[in-house]
Design a protein around this motif. Structure first.
Motif, PDB file in Angstrom:
ATOM      1  N   ASP A  48       0.856  -1.187   0.000  1.00  0.00           N
ATOM      2  CA  ASP A  48       0.000   0.000   0.000  1.00  0.00           C
ATOM      3  C   ASP A  48       0.891   1.235   0.000  1.00  0.00           C
ATOM      4  O   ASP A  48       2.114   1.127   0.114  1.00  0.00           O
ATOM      5  CB  ASP A  48      -0.946  -0.006   1.217  1.00  0.00           C
ATOM      6  N   PRO A  49       0.308   2.438  -0.141  1.00  0.00           N
ATOM      7  CA  PRO A  49       1.121   3.662  -0.258  1.00  0.00           C
ATOM      8  C   PRO A  49       1.731   4.162   1.056  1.00  0.00           C
ATOM      9  O   PRO A  49       2.341   5.224   1.062  1.00  0.00           O
ATOM     10  CB  PRO A  49       0.126   4.694  -0.800  1.00  0.00           C
ATOM     11  N   LYS A  50       1.557   3.445   2.147  1.00  0.00           N
ATOM     12  CA  LYS A  50       2.045   3.950   3.426  1.00  0.00           C
ATOM     13  C   LYS A  50       3.547   4.201   3.404  1.00  0.00           C
ATOM     14  O   LYS A  50       4.034   5.160   4.013  1.00  0.00           O
ATOM     15  CB  LYS A  50       1.695   2.976   4.544  1.00  0.00           C
ATOM     16  N   LEU A  51       4.291   3.347   2.725  1.00  0.00           N
ATOM     17  CA  LEU A  51       5.742   3.522   2.672  1.00  0.00           C
ATOM     18  C   LEU A  51       6.111   4.821   1.956  1.00  0.00           C
ATOM     19  O   LEU A  51       6.907   5.618   2.448  1.00  0.00           O
ATOM     20  CB  LEU A  51       6.375   2.326   1.971  1.00  0.00           C
ATOM     21  N   TYR A  52       5.527   5.030   0.791  1.00  0.00           N
ATOM     22  CA  TYR A  52       5.803   6.267   0.049  1.00  0.00           C
ATOM     23  C   TYR A  52       5.355   7.488   0.846  1.00  0.00           C
ATOM     24  O   TYR A  52       6.041   8.510   0.891  1.00  0.00           O
ATOM     25  CB  TYR A  52       5.092   6.243  -1.298  1.00  0.00           C
ATOM     26  N   THR A  53       4.195   7.390   1.479  1.00  0.00           N
ATOM     27  CA  THR A  53       3.661   8.503   2.266  1.00  0.00           C
ATOM     28  C   THR A  53       4.615   8.875   3.383  1.00  0.00           C
ATOM     29  O   THR A  53       4.882  10.058   3.632  1.00  0.00           O
ATOM     30  CB  THR A  53       2.289   8.140   2.850  1.00  0.00           C
ATOM     31  N   THR A  54       5.131   7.877   4.071  1.00  0.00           N
ATOM     32  CA  THR A  54       6.062   8.129   5.164  1.00  0.00           C
ATOM     33  C   THR A  54       7.335   8.774   4.649  1.00  0.00           C
ATOM     34  O   THR A  54       7.870   9.707   5.255  1.00  0.00           O
ATOM     35  CB  THR A  54       6.394   6.815   5.894  1.00  0.00           C
ATOM     36  N   GLY A  55       7.829   8.288   3.516  1.00  0.00           N
ATOM     37  CA  GLY A  55       9.023   8.885   2.938  1.00  0.00           C
ATOM     38  C   GLY A  55       8.808  10.318   2.504  1.00  0.00           C
ATOM     39  O   GLY A  55       9.667  11.179   2.714  1.00  0.00           O
ATOM     40  N   LEU A  56       7.663  10.572   1.895  1.00  0.00           N
ATOM     41  CA  LEU A  56       7.339  11.930   1.472  1.00  0.00           C
ATOM     42  C   LEU A  56       7.267  12.865   2.673  1.00  0.00           C
ATOM     43  O   LEU A  56       7.766  13.996   2.638  1.00  0.00           O
ATOM     44  CB  LEU A  56       6.014  11.942   0.711  1.00  0.00           C
ATOM     45  N   LEU A  57       6.674  12.389   3.757  1.00  0.00           N
ATOM     46  CA  LEU A  57       6.587  13.188   4.979  1.00  0.00           C
ATOM     47  C   LEU A  57       7.970  13.487   5.517  1.00  0.00           C
ATOM     48  O   LEU A  57       8.262  14.606   5.947  1.00  0.00           O
ATOM     49  CB  LEU A  57       5.764  12.443   6.023  1.00  0.00           C
ATOM     50  N   LEU A 135       0.327  14.764   0.731  1.00  0.00           N
ATOM     51  CA  LEU A 135       0.320  14.174   2.069  1.00  0.00           C
ATOM     52  C   LEU A 135      -1.091  14.099   2.634  1.00  0.00           C
ATOM     53  O   LEU A 135      -1.467  13.108   3.274  1.00  0.00           O
ATOM     54  CB  LEU A 135       1.220  14.982   3.006  1.00  0.00           C
ATOM     55  N   GLN A 136      -1.872  15.144   2.391  1.00  0.00           N
ATOM     56  CA  GLN A 136      -3.249  15.136   2.887  1.00  0.00           C
ATOM     57  C   GLN A 136      -4.059  14.034   2.203  1.00  0.00           C
ATOM     58  O   GLN A 136      -4.816  13.306   2.857  1.00  0.00           O
ATOM     59  CB  GLN A 136      -3.896  16.489   2.639  1.00  0.00           C
ATOM     60  N   CYS A 137      -3.878  13.888   0.901  1.00  0.00           N
ATOM     61  CA  CYS A 137      -4.616  12.871   0.165  1.00  0.00           C
ATOM     62  C   CYS A 137      -4.209  11.468   0.596  1.00  0.00           C
ATOM     63  O   CYS A 137      -5.061  10.606   0.839  1.00  0.00           O
ATOM     64  CB  CYS A 137      -4.367  13.055  -1.330  1.00  0.00           C
ATOM     65  N   LEU A 138      -2.909  11.216   0.694  1.00  0.00           N
ATOM     66  CA  LEU A 138      -2.422   9.876   1.000  1.00  0.00           C
ATOM     67  C   LEU A 138      -2.637   9.491   2.455  1.00  0.00           C
ATOM     68  O   LEU A 138      -2.831   8.314   2.770  1.00  0.00           O
ATOM     69  CB  LEU A 138      -0.928   9.787   0.659  1.00  0.00           C
ATOM     70  N   SER A 139      -2.609  10.484   3.352  1.00  0.00           N
ATOM     71  CA  SER A 139      -2.768  10.182   4.775  1.00  0.00           C
ATOM     72  C   SER A 139      -4.215  10.225   5.231  1.00  0.00           C
ATOM     73  O   SER A 139      -4.581   9.622   6.238  1.00  0.00           O
ATOM     74  CB  SER A 139      -1.946  11.167   5.617  1.00  0.00           C
ATOM     75  N   GLU A 204      -5.436   1.396  -8.185  1.00  0.00           N
ATOM     76  CA  GLU A 204      -5.874   0.596  -7.040  1.00  0.00           C
ATOM     77  C   GLU A 204      -4.865   0.671  -5.898  1.00  0.00           C
ATOM     78  O   GLU A 204      -5.241   0.729  -4.723  1.00  0.00           O
ATOM     79  CB  GLU A 204      -6.070  -0.863  -7.454  1.00  0.00           C
ATOM     80  N   PHE A 205      -3.587   0.672  -6.230  1.00  0.00           N
ATOM     81  CA  PHE A 205      -2.552   0.728  -5.202  1.00  0.00           C
ATOM     82  C   PHE A 205      -2.590   2.062  -4.464  1.00  0.00           C
ATOM     83  O   PHE A 205      -2.411   2.115  -3.247  1.00  0.00           O
ATOM     84  CB  PHE A 205      -1.180   0.514  -5.839  1.00  0.00           C
ATOM     85  N   TRP A 206      -2.814   3.156  -5.192  1.00  0.00           N
ATOM     86  CA  TRP A 206      -2.741   4.490  -4.613  1.00  0.00           C
ATOM     87  C   TRP A 206      -4.066   4.975  -4.035  1.00  0.00           C
ATOM     88  O   TRP A 206      -4.104   6.022  -3.392  1.00  0.00           O
ATOM     89  CB  TRP A 206      -2.260   5.484  -5.665  1.00  0.00           C
ATOM     90  N   SER A 207      -5.149   4.259  -4.262  1.00  0.00           N
ATOM     91  CA  SER A 207      -6.449   4.710  -3.796  1.00  0.00           C
ATOM     92  C   SER A 207      -6.459   4.827  -2.287  1.00  0.00           C
ATOM     93  O   SER A 207      -6.106   3.915  -1.556  1.00  0.00           O
ATOM     94  CB  SER A 207      -7.543   3.738  -4.236  1.00  0.00           C
ATOM     95  N   SER A 208      -6.881   5.991  -1.801  1.00  0.00           N
ATOM     96  CA  SER A 208      -6.944   6.226  -0.358  1.00  0.00           C
ATOM     97  C   SER A 208      -8.364   6.501   0.104  1.00  0.00           C
ATOM     98  O   SER A 208      -8.599   6.839   1.257  1.00  0.00           O
ATOM     99  CB  SER A 208      -6.056   7.421   0.016  1.00  0.00           C
ATOM    100  N   GLY A 209      -9.307   6.403  -0.835  1.00  0.00           N
ATOM    101  CA  GLY A 209     -10.696   6.673  -0.470  1.00  0.00           C
ATOM    102  C   GLY A 209     -11.071   8.132  -0.616  1.00  0.00           C
ATOM    103  O   GLY A 209     -12.215   8.509  -0.421  1.00  0.00           O
TER     104      GLY A 209
END
Length: 348
Positions: A48-57, A135-139, A204-209
């Motif tokens: 899921d995108p959590k890894l990328y999100t954390t890195g971006l943060l 970051l807002q979208c992914l988190s 599908e991988f990047w979908s965060s709702g």
């Protein structure tokens, strides 16, 4: 005298060329340190995108700090500040201890420097607004909650890097050119390649709702995209043309300041990698061995081959499990983000 005149007639290298020449070795070393970590933010190692999100943060603080300081130097209606949504105008001050760093923000730049910096960034170049949007979208965080999260540093080296930026800009505002060249040219020159790698897993991988119907370039990956029909090529050309104004504006000493700051940027980025390696106990040689192991579905014959296949499967599973641990995931993708920047820098 003829020899002296001949030397004087030789065109001087541009500031951007001097930066590239001076940082080539550091550039190569940083790339060597971190390119092995690029795949960890996307499948198959990430689910899921959590890894990328954390890195971006983790890496967002660098952009937010130097762009926030840049905006503080400019009129509110300057072209570079009106290019993107408001970032967090007090962010750079919220992260400063005024008692520990009382000298910050006390040396105003010259009018000539302000005029140059005011016009250096074309509309649409600044990235902080897009990073915060991603970051807002992914988190899935509310903007206020995101600002609260951004008001603290994720690691000591990040804090040191940002403190260095503030001190350098306070004393020598023209060094912002080094940050503009290193980070904006990174997004320009290799951003399409990075974006291409990141979109491979599909929506599908990047979908965060949230914003599920929007394209990925506006939903979580907008850092790597530009508005308009030219995908940033027009902005890149305008930025490089405006940067040529530095050739006549800055003294030889100020040019050295910019070049030395660019070298420091690479060193500090390498320091982030070493910090994360220390936190994780990362063994790059072991990662190489795991990468060289046969695929999980590889058919082998004989006891020895079967044993090796089992070992390979266990190693891959152990690696995947290790990267799924929260404390590992958080730091690893920070490396992935740094890797993105490194690969981009190599493309100038």
């Amino acid at each position: 005298m003829a020899a002296s005149m001949a030397r004087d007639s030789v065109p001087r290298a541009t500031l951007s060329s001097e930066i590239n020449t001076a940082t080539r070795t550091l550039h190569t070393e940083l790339n060597r340190l971190i390119t092995a970590r690029i795949p960890f933010a996307i499948p198959p190692l990430a689910s899921d995108p959590k890894l990328y999100t954390t890195g971006l943060l983790h890496f967002a603080h660098i952009f937010l700090t130097f762009e926030s300081l840049w905006n503080h130097l400019l009129p509110t209606n300057a072209p570079g500040t009106a290019a993107s949504p408001p970032t967090s105008p007090l962010l750079s001050f919220l992260l400063v201890n005024p008692y520990a760093e009382p000298e910050l923000f006390t040396c105003p730049p010259s009018p000539q420097t302000i005029a140059f910096l005011q016009n250096l960034r074309p509309k649409g170049l600044a990235r902080s607004g897009r990073i915060k949007k991603d970051l807002q979208c992914l988190s899935g965080l509310h903007p206020t909650d995101l600002d609260v999260m951004l008001a603290q540093y994720p690691a000591d080296k990040v804090a040191e890097f940002c403190a260095h930026i503030r001190k350098s800009v306070e004393h020598k505002p023209h060094v912002l050119i080094a940050y503009a060249w290193c980070f904006y040219m990174a997004v320009f020159s290799g951003g399409r390649w990075i974006r291409g790698e990141l979109v491979k897993p599909g929506p599908e991988f990047w979908s965060s709702g949230t914003d599920a119907g929007a394209p990925l370039t506006e939903r979580g990956l907008s850092l790597w995209s530009f508005h308009g029909t030219h995908d940033g090529e027009d902005i890149k050309g305008e930025f490089k043309e405006r940067l040529l104004g530095a050739e006549a504006l800055f003294t030889p000493d100020e040019r050295v300041d910019v070049i030395e700051e660019a070298k420091t940027i690479f060193k500090l980025c390498a320091g982030l990698v070493h910090e994360l390696d220390g936190m994780l106990g990362t063994d790059l040689e072991q990662l190489k061995r795991l990468r060289a192991a046969p695929p999980l579905g590889h058919q082998t014959h004989g006891k020895a081959d079967k044993s090796e296949a089992v070992t390979s499967k266990e190693s891959h599973q152990a690696l995947r499990t290790w990267f799924q641990r929260p404390e590992v995931a958080s730091a690893t993708v920070a490396l992935g983000c740094l890797a993105c920047a490194s690969v981009l820098w190599l493309s100038y």
